[in-house]
Design a protein around this motif. Structure first.
Motif, PDB file in Angstrom:
ATOM      1  N   THR A 204       0.755  -1.164   0.142  1.00  0.00           N
ATOM      2  CA  THR A 204       0.037   0.103   0.031  1.00  0.00           C
ATOM      3  C   THR A 204       0.955   1.107  -0.167  1.00  0.00           C
ATOM      4  O   THR A 204       1.979   0.966   0.000  1.00  0.00           O
ATOM      5  N   ASP A 205       0.304   2.471   0.261  1.00  0.00           N
ATOM      6  CA  ASP A 205       0.953   3.446   0.059  1.00  0.00           C
ATOM      7  C   ASP A 205       2.046   3.619   1.094  1.00  0.00           C
ATOM      8  O   ASP A 205       3.086   4.123   1.356  1.00  0.00           O
ATOM      9  N   LYS A 229      -3.361  -0.711  -4.454  1.00  0.00           N
ATOM     10  CA  LYS A 229      -3.264   0.071  -3.157  1.00  0.00           C
ATOM     11  C   LYS A 229      -2.141   1.026  -3.217  1.00  0.00           C
ATOM     12  O   LYS A 229      -2.184   1.979  -2.194  1.00  0.00           O
ATOM     13  N   THR A 231      -1.268   4.663  -4.731  1.00  0.00           N
ATOM     14  CA  THR A 231      -1.998   5.862  -5.658  1.00  0.00           C
ATOM     15  C   THR A 231      -1.225   6.898  -5.657  1.00  0.00           C
ATOM     16  O   THR A 231       0.183   6.776  -5.479  1.00  0.00           O
TER      17      THR A 231
END
Length: 609
Positions: A204-205, A229, A231
């Motif tokens: 994810t980020d 996930k 972005t």
């Protein structure tokens, strides 16, 4: 020089000198050959080995532990679980070695065992325990590649990070690692320059942001693809912390203008940018044109929301651009390509693929303005006509490679112009361009004396006359004339007599090709390594026998749907070519004896025939 009872080298040469010799050996077979001279050379060769490559195996964790004990100075470790490994010798016990160390390593391929319900597929995948062994064993590790190692997690990656602080390059393609592992790399490995996160679906980020905070000052290359996930938030962190980033590759439907804008403004040294982001528009490309003046390579794939406006900004601002790929960019027209041609005079590589609104005038400008162009690829460009390539032929004297696929408006006149103007041409690939015939290819044979790679797939107007000219004028090494049904024995015989350096030949689907051509190839092309004969109905066991009698270096032979080739012909290929690696044939043409002798190199296209 090392004879039984008399060693004339070892007493004289110090370890340092032998190690230096090993470091200058270019190929793995050469190093392997030296390592079997004696135990001292074996030990020294292991000390000099800095690169280890591992494919799929039965017990990868145990294999990695063994390799880590033997090659303690390795700096580069590549583990790719998509690939099988072939072993030149049978594993066995070495004199004075641990008898159990190798017996536990039964390196059969997972694909060969896939039919057994007793096999635990997890045993074929590197685990965190194996990754821990990598970290503990290869303490000098600088480059680590883990391709599709689906069982490793953040725990294993963290162990690597904690042990290998000198890590500079990390490839995690297809690994399901999480944020904690990537954050550990950021905390411990302050020298990371290259990072590949393609298909890392567990990230994810948070993980990428923590890595950029830790490695932002050194990170130069970043690749992200299919990470749902990750972005714009991550790219904003990249723009803030990674001021020295030079290469960025993004493939995501979750990245928008905001993220690309942040990178363009923050990473002013960017040289390579590859984007497949359907939500990015002209606004982002305009920022790239304004802020990234050092850009040398730009690749845009499947862009549906940007126009000539964005590409014009690239032409105005990126004067150092050398390599441009435009693939399936539906709203680009000749105006955008003209802007790039006018502004980017240093362009050397151009690919236009499926951009249906780009036509002849755009390529004309390229021919007039980009005189340094060395490679041009036009794929599925129905609107580009002969005159475009005429301009390229006149203006691009340094062109060395031309690729044409499904360009229905390009014919002999265009190829004649290229042949007359681009005499340094080395590679010509044409596929399904039905207006190209003998006239154009004859011009190539008469003018392009450096051409070594020629592919004319399914150009059904090309016949023997064209290949005769090629055989007389070009030092061809790779030839593909698959589907050129007008070519027969005369054309291939001309190639056999004129191109002794030929190493690859595809003559599949040539219905008029027979045994005479095979015999001539055997006499004239002793270096031939790969041949594709599939769907050649006139070739028989006799021709095949003449071919392999002299072409003993043959490594691959494809011969499905050849009714004149029987089990005897297949056996002849196997017995004559000691280095054969792959034979593609119908299953019923392989005798039990041939299967026992070389079952590992035989592949079947249609099992039940």
């Amino acid at each position: 020089m090392i004879m039984r009872g008399h060693d004339r080298i070892n007493p004289i040469l110090p370890d340092e000198l032998i190690l230096e010799i090993f470091r200058h050996l270019g190929s793995k077979p050469s190093r392997d050959a030296c390592s079997v001279v004696c135990k001292r050379w074996l030990d020294l060769e292991r000390l000099s080995r800095d690169t280890i490559r591992v494919g799929a195996s039965n017990n990868p964790d145990a294999l990695v532990k063994l390799l880590a004990r033997r090659f303690i100075n390795a700096k580069n470790v590549y583990i790719d679980e998509r690939l099988s490994i072939s072993l030149p010798v049978q594993f066995g016990r070495r004199r004075g070695g641990d008898p159990s160390a190798l017996s536990s390593l039964n390196l059969n391929y997972a694909t060969e065992k896939s039919g057994s319900e007793d096999v635990e597929m997890d045993s074929y995948c590197l685990s965190d325990a194996g990754l821990t062994a990598v970290g503990e064993g290869f303490t000098k590790l600088e480059k680590l590649s883990l391709i599709w190692c689906s069982n490793v997690t953040s725990a294993g990656l963290k162990s690597i990070a904690e042990k290998c602080s000198s890590l500079r390059s990390l490839d995690l393609q297809g690994c399901y690692v999480g944020d904690h592992g990537l954050a550990a790399v950021g905390d411990c490995c302050k020298q990371v320059e290259d990072l590949n996160l393609r298909f890392c679906e567990g990230l994810t980020d948070r993980g990428l942001i923590e890595l950029t905070i830790g490695c932002g000052k050194t990170l130069k290359s970043l690749g992200v693809a299919a990470c749902a996930k990750i972005t714009d938030v991550s790219l904003e962190a990249v723009g803030s912390h990674c001021r020295f980033l030079e290469t960025l590759s993004l493939d995501s439907e979750f990245i928008n203008n905001k993220g690309v804008l942040a990178v363009a403004k923050g990473c002013r040294l960017l040289k390579v940018l590859k984007l497949q982001c359907i939500n990015v528009t002209d606004e982002a490309l305009e920022a790239v044109g304004i802020f990234c003046s050092s850009l040398e390579l730009l690749a845009l794939y499947s862009f549906q929301r940007f126009t000539d406006k964005g590409l014009s900004a690239i032409g105005k601002g990126c004067k150092k651009l050398k390599n441009l790929t435009l693939s399936d960019c539906y709203f680009l027209s000749d105006n955008g390509l003209e802007a790039v041609a006018a502004g980017c005079s240093e362009l050397t590589h151009l690919e236009v693929n499926g951009c249906h609104n780009i036509g002849t005038s755009g390529l004309e400008f390229v021919g007039r303005s980009c005189t340094r162009l060395s490679e041009l690829a036009l794929l599925y460009c129905q609107k580009i006509g002969n005159f475009a390539l005429s301009e390229v032929g006149r203006g691009c004297k340094h062109l060395q490679a031309l690729h044409l696929v499904d360009c229905s408006s390009i014919g002999d006149d265009a190829i004649c112009s290229i042949a007359a103007g681009c005499k340094n041409l080395k590679k010509l690939h044409i596929r399904r361009c039905y207006e190209v015939g003998n006239k154009g290819i004859i011009a190539v044979g008469e003018n392009c004396k450096f051409l070594t790679d020629l592919s004319l797939r399914f150009c059904d107007r090309v016949g023997d006359e064209a290949l005769i000219a090629i055989g007389q004028g070009c030092p061809i090494e790779h030839l593909n004339v698959s589907g050129c049904h007008q070519i027969g024995d005369a054309g291939i015989i001309a190639i056999a007599r004129g191109c002794p350096e030929l190493i690859y030949l595809d003559v599949s689907v040539l219905q008029n090709l027979g045994d005479m051509a095979m015999a001539e190839l055997g006499e004239g092309c002793p270096l031939l390594k790969d041949i594709v004969l599939s769907h050649c109905r006139q070739i028989t066991d006799v021709g095949l026998s003449h071919l392999v009698k002299k072409c003993t270096l043959l490594e691959t032979c494809h011969m499905v749907y050849c009714p004149g080739i029987s089990a005897a012909g297949v056996a002849t290929v196997i017995s004559s070519c000691v280095g054969i690696k792959k034979v593609l044939v119908e299953k019923w043409k392989v005798s039990q004896r041939t299967k026992r002798r070389a079952g590992s190199v035989i592949s079947y296209l249609c099992v039940d025939l």
